[in-house]
Every structure is written in C-alpha cells, then in structure tokens.
Design a protein around this motif. Structure first.
Motif, mmCIF file in Angstrom:
data_model
loop_
_atom_site.group_PDB
_atom_site.id
_atom_site.type_symbol
_atom_site.label_atom_id
_atom_site.label_comp_id
_atom_site.label_asym_id
_atom_site.label_seq_id
_atom_site.Cartn_x
_atom_site.Cartn_y
_atom_site.Cartn_z
ATOM 1 N N HIS A 128 4.887 -4.146 -7.284
ATOM 2 C CA HIS A 128 4.217 -3.888 -6.005
ATOM 3 C C HIS A 128 2.993 -4.790 -5.856
ATOM 4 N N GLU A 169 10.550 -4.996 -6.587
ATOM 5 C CA GLU A 169 9.948 -3.655 -6.599
ATOM 6 C C GLU A 169 10.987 -2.540 -6.422
ATOM 7 N N ARG A 170 11.864 -2.734 -5.454
ATOM 8 C CA ARG A 170 12.812 -1.651 -5.170
ATOM 9 C C ARG A 170 13.909 -1.555 -6.229
ATOM 10 N N ALA A 211 3.678 4.211 8.411
ATOM 11 C CA ALA A 211 4.882 4.483 7.612
ATOM 12 C C ALA A 211 6.127 4.236 8.459
ATOM 13 N N HIS A 259 7.019 0.779 8.583
ATOM 14 C CA HIS A 259 7.292 0.226 7.250
ATOM 15 C C HIS A 259 6.203 -0.740 6.775
ATOM 16 N N GLU A 305 3.418 -1.524 4.211
ATOM 17 C CA GLU A 305 3.015 -1.037 2.883
ATOM 18 C C GLU A 305 1.529 -1.243 2.697
#
Ligand code: ADP
Ligand code: ASP
Ligand code: MG
Length: 481
Positions: free
Chosen positions: A258, A266-267, A339, A342, A344
């Motif tokens: 991140h 990251e995912r 959020a 999207h 971050e």
C-alpha cells in the motif's frame, strides 16, 4: 508460479524461467502465470494515449516496435524458425492492437472497456511464446487464456475477481490439465466478465492473478518469481544496502505494498491470506536464494522495524469547519463519498477539534477536490466550511513491523533520526494496530528520510534465520459431563 515481466523480458530470461518450470514440474504439479514482457504494457498504454490524441504516426511506430520485439524473441528462441501457428498468433495480437488504436484514433475517445481489450494483449503474446518454448523443451505445456477461468466483475481497468465462479472454472479447465500431467501456462493480469468481456486487474495485476488462481485451485504454495531476492527492507533503488526479509506476515505485506513497495501487488495478498496459502517471493535470476515467505505469522524474523517504504508524490488536503460546525457529520459524509469514488487514503489526521487532514496520492488530488466541491457546495458558500487548503509535493513514509507493538521508544528513535536530517514532519499517524507508523515529509526529502530510517534501525544487517521452534500442541480445555 508467476513470472513477472523482467523474468520473461528477453530470450535468455525465458530460457531461465522455462528451466525453473521444468525443474519444478518434474517434482510437483505446477500452474504457471506469466506477465507481459517487461515494458510491453507500458508501451500499450502509450499507444492508447497516442491514439486518443490522434498521433497516428506514433501509434504506428509503437505497435510496430511491439510486433518486432515479439518476432525477434520468437526467432531467437526457435533456431529452426518459430512454428507458423506461433507467428500467426503473435501477428493476430498485434493486428488487434492496431485495430483498437485506429478505432480510438478515429473516434478520439476511449473507454476503460476498450482499453482493457488492448492492455490484455501483452500477456497473450508472452504466454503463447512461453508455452511454445516449453513444448520445444519437452514439457507438456498448455496455453490457457485466463479469460476462460478468471471471472471478474465489470470494473474495467481494475476488475475484482468473482471467486466462486473462478474456482468453478479453475476446476473445469486447469485441474484436468494438471491431472493429465500438463503444465498450464496462464495469461496473467486479464480476466473476463461472466458475459465474456475482457477485463484487467489493474497495473501489476499478474501477482493478483497468481493468488486468485492459487486460491481457486487450493494450491499448497504460490511462488512469485521476480528480479529481486524477495521482499527487501526498503526499495533497493533507494537503499542499495537493503536486505532480504526471510519472512513477513500477510498484514505486513499489505501495508508495504500500500505504501509503495511494488514487489507484490497490494490486492494480491488477500486471496492467499483468505485461503491460508503461503506466498514466496523469489528471484528468477538467483533461484538458489530462498526468498521471502509471506504467511499468517512470522516464525523467524523478529525485528522491531522490518521495512520502510515511501509513496513519493502525495498531497495533503485539509478540510476545516467553523468551530460551531457539525464536524463529525461533515467528516462522515466526506469519507463515505470518497469510498464510493474508490479514493484510497494514505494517511488521515484530526489533531484539532475541527480540521481533518487527508493525504492522498497526487494523481487522486483533483478528484478529491472535485468531490469536496460537489458535496459541500452550500457549506463552502455559506462559510460553514473554511476554504479547503492543499499542500502538494509531499511524500508518505511508512515504517512497519508487527513487533513494534507495545515496544516503547520506537517513535522517539524514529523521529530523532528524521530530525537529524533537518526535515520537518508535516503529518503523522500511527495505526491503531501498531503495525505501522506513517508520516508525511516534503517529497524532496523522501529518499534521505528513507535512508535515515533504514540506518537507524540497522535494516541493512540481515537477520540470521532462526530455525522454527517446534511448539507442543496447546492444551485445550475439555468439558467433562
Ligand atoms: P515483476 O515484473 O516481477 O512483477 P515489479 O517490478 O513489479 O516486478 O516488482 C519488483 C520491483 O519492486 C523490484 O525490482 C524493486 O525495484 C521494487 N521494490 C520496491 N520496493 C521493494 C521492496 N521493499 N522489496 C523488494 N522490491 C521492491
Ligand atoms: N503486465 C501488467 C503490467 O505491466 C501486469 C503485470 O505485469 O503484473 O501492469
Ligand atoms: Mg509486478
């Protein structure tokens, strides 16, 4: 096993990667995921941008460059000439790229869905070449287009996997091949919606493909082959003396990626963590080095601070209400909207009663300002919200390690080292989990700060791997009736 772009970037790398597959396939059942050759996806991105802006000549030369590169790699790998089917497949992929770009050039527009059809071509070309080469080496390799297996939602450009559908298709497509003794060579980065539209998983997403498919087939382990010895204590391009971590936890890996460590997407951590499958990061150029094991709990590396990473370009956006404003409500509405969009957050601070500081990646800054403008038009007009302030060109430094938890003095050591660089800290946040400490400094100071932290916590000194201590099974209470 997933091979990144640099691990399949040249004929020599492909030979090396093929050797690793062949060696493993002799002992284990292996599924391979490949990325596009290094820089290919970047070139496709550049072609799409050129097409959109009507630069036809540039598009032609970029596409021709890709065609030439793949032809040359194939010519070098197959001395008696690549099979006509292989050449035809490569030509077809390149023709498709040219067609997509020319359509975009005529319309002067693009959409994430159209872009995905082009972006996904790099993996197609690398996977057909790697498959053919392995077959030539006597390995029963079978090309598999991940669009047949890896099912996603329709969020083009950053699609999310549908795990149940993917597991179903993996059982139908991949496992029968493996059972027959074949080695599936699967295209990374791409998937498809239930109705068959091509999607991509976001840049660097082949790592994600590997963990999604690993989880889908309940693999014993997931190996990510790359161009460094594993997860290092810092970005080796910034700290040349960074050392390799023998083990990190899934939680640490998520935080590291991140905050800028590109070594794992990251995912990608999530599917492996959910399925409890250890992930190894290994160097395809030095396969004898054990690499880094990412798993649920660290068994060997007990450093307090394990690594430091940085996001070099970020912006601090400060939103303040009047003293009598409804701060909590305003803040809540803003976070919910961000959020939904999207966005971050890298770091957020509330150090006064009525001001919220949000640090976001610089490319997200404009979007966040537009959200604030739209959401709080009235409040801004009537002075309930103060004018929003933005501080640009800051870097977020993340210092992490699960063992920092409960260890007094870490913050003091950290900020003394930063202060010694004559750097002033702009914002600070320590995660409640005490897994990481994040702080913002001017971008220009980022590398010096990363070096100072690396030095202060002696991260260049490799920690000797202590063999795992075998613990007796814990006694569990038994209810006697
Ligand atoms: P691949 O093409 O194999 O997917 P990437 O370029 O995506 O490889 O990721 C590997 C690169 O990540 C390394 O070459 C290194 O420069 C960079 N990197 C940044 N931070 C770290 C870190 N903490 N540990 C290891 N590599 C890092
Ligand atoms: N080829 C894709 C990219 O460059 C995916 C990957 O390499 O992981 O983003
Ligand atoms: Mg990568």
């Amino acid at each position: 096993m997933k091979f990144g772009g640099t691990s399949v970037g040249t004929p020599e790398c492909i030979r090396r990667a093929a050797g690793l597959v062949q060696q493993s396939a002799a002992e284990h059942r292996v599924i391979v995921v490949v990325s596009a050759f290094s820089k290919v996806t970047d070139t496709i991105v550049a072609s799409l941008q050129a097409a959109k802006s009507g630069a036809g000549g540039e598009v032609a030369s970029l596409c021709e460059g890709l065609r030439q590169r793949h032809r040359e790699v194939a010519a070098e790998l197959f001395p008696s000439g690549p099979a006509p089917e292989l050449l035809a497949a490569l030509e077809e992929s390149c023709d498709r790229l040219v067609q997509i770009c020319s359509g975009m050039g005529q319309l002067r527009t693009s959409s994430p869905q159209i872009a995905d059809m082009a972006l996904a071509l790099g993996e197609e070309m690398s996977a057909v070449i790697v498959t053919a080469f392995l077959q030539q080496q006597g390995v029963a390799a079978a090309y598999v287009d991940s669009a047949r297996v890896l099912k996603t939602d329709g969020k083009f450009g950053e699609a999310n996997p549908e795990m149940d559908a993917t597991a179903h298709h993996a059982r139908e497509v991949l496992l029968p091949l493996v059972k027959q003794g074949a080695v599936p060579i699967v295209t990374g980065y791409r998937g498809a919606t239930a109705s068959g539209q091509l999607t991509t998983l976001g840049r660097g997403g082949s790592d994600y493909s590997a963990t999604i498919l690993g989880a889908a087939v309940a693999a014993d382990e997931i190996w990510i082959w790359t161009d460094v010895d594993g997860v290092l204590t810092a970005d080796p391009r910034v700290c040349r003396d960074a050392s390799t971590l023998s083990e990190i936890t899934f939680a640490e890996a998520v935080e590291l990626s991140h905050y800028g460590a590109k070594v794992i997407h990251e995912r990608a951590v999530r599917p492996a963590r959910d399925a409890g499958i250890p992930v190894w990061i290994k160097n395809s150029f030095r396969p004898e080095v054990p690499g880094t094991r990412i798993a649920g709990a660290a068994r060997r590396d007990f450093r307090t601070v394990k690594a430091v990473s940085a996001v070099p370009k970020a912006s601090l956006i400060t939103v303040s209400t009047r003293q009598d404003g409804h701060f909590a409500e305003t803040l809540g509405r803003l976070l919910m909207r961000l959020a939904a969009e999207h966005v971050e957050l890298l770091l957020s601070t509330q150090s006064s009663q009525n001001a919220l500081g949000l640090v976001v990646r610089q490319p997200d800054e404009q979007r966040v300002l537009e959200v604030i403008q739209r959401l709080f038009r009235t409040e801004l007009r009537h002075g309930v919200l103060e004018p929003v302030s933005v501080q640009r060109d800051i870097a977020v430094i993340a210092v992490l390690g699960e063992a920092m938890k409960g260890k007094p003095g870490t913050l003091a050591r950290l900020f003394t080292a930063v202060a010694a660089q004559q750097v002033s800290v702009i914002a600070v946040a320590q995660g409640a989990s005490e897994l990481n400490i994040c702080f913002a400094v001017p971008s220009a100071a980022a590398n010096a700060v990363v070096h100072a932290v690396h030095e202060e916590f002696a991260l260049a000194d490799a920690v000797e791997a202590v063999p795992p201590v075998l613990q007796p099974e814990p006694l569990s209470p038994v209810m006697l009736s």
